[in-house]
Design a protein around this motif. Structure first.
Motif, mmCIF file in Angstrom:
data_model
loop_
_atom_site.group_PDB
_atom_site.id
_atom_site.type_symbol
_atom_site.label_atom_id
_atom_site.label_comp_id
_atom_site.label_asym_id
_atom_site.label_seq_id
_atom_site.Cartn_x
_atom_site.Cartn_y
_atom_site.Cartn_z
ATOM 1 N N HIS A 49 0.781 -1.326 -0.051
ATOM 2 C CA HIS A 49 0.017 -0.059 -0.042
ATOM 3 C C HIS A 49 0.852 1.340 -0.144
ATOM 4 N N GLY A 50 1.210 1.717 -1.078
ATOM 5 C CA GLY A 50 2.233 2.834 -1.161
ATOM 6 C C GLY A 50 3.565 2.326 -0.921
ATOM 7 N N LEU A 51 3.984 2.774 0.170
ATOM 8 C CA LEU A 51 5.619 2.586 0.573
ATOM 9 C C LEU A 51 5.542 1.537 1.762
ATOM 10 N N VAL A 52 4.218 1.250 2.069
ATOM 11 C CA VAL A 52 3.908 0.268 3.263
ATOM 12 C C VAL A 52 3.780 -1.187 2.753
ATOM 13 N N THR A 58 -3.043 -10.466 8.554
ATOM 14 C CA THR A 58 -2.799 -10.020 9.736
ATOM 15 C C THR A 58 -3.520 -8.529 10.065
ATOM 16 N N ALA A 59 -3.683 -8.329 11.193
ATOM 17 C CA ALA A 59 -4.438 -7.122 11.438
ATOM 18 C C ALA A 59 -3.379 -5.979 11.554
ATOM 19 N N PRO A 60 -3.940 -4.787 11.009
ATOM 20 C CA PRO A 60 -3.083 -3.628 10.937
ATOM 21 C C PRO A 60 -2.688 -3.238 12.370
#
Length: 69
Positions: A49-52, A58-60
């Motif tokens: 997700h973008g740079l992540v 898994t839960a954020p």
């Protein structure tokens, strides 16, 4: 006192001072070549997700949840 100096290309200091930026330019070219010739390979079990990059399923994390509006 009439002292004749050497031409600039026969002196060591200009070459020493020019070698730093030249090495930096070569290293930049190598970095660009490596980045373009080795694209990101997909990692199984992860999503981007973008740079992540997060693992799927898994839960954020609390920090990531706090950043979202």
């Amino acid at each position: 006192m009439n002292q004749q100096g050497n031409p600039w290309w026969k002196e060591p200091w200009p070459w020493l001072l020019m070698s730093g930026p030249l090495v930096a330019m070569v290293a930049c070219g190598v970095t660009i070549w490596l980045a373009s010739s080795h694209p990101d390979l997909p990692v199984q079990g992860a999503t981007r997700h973008g740079l992540v990059v997060e693992k799927v399923g898994t839960a954020p994390s609390k920090a990531a949840a706090a950043r979202q509006p």
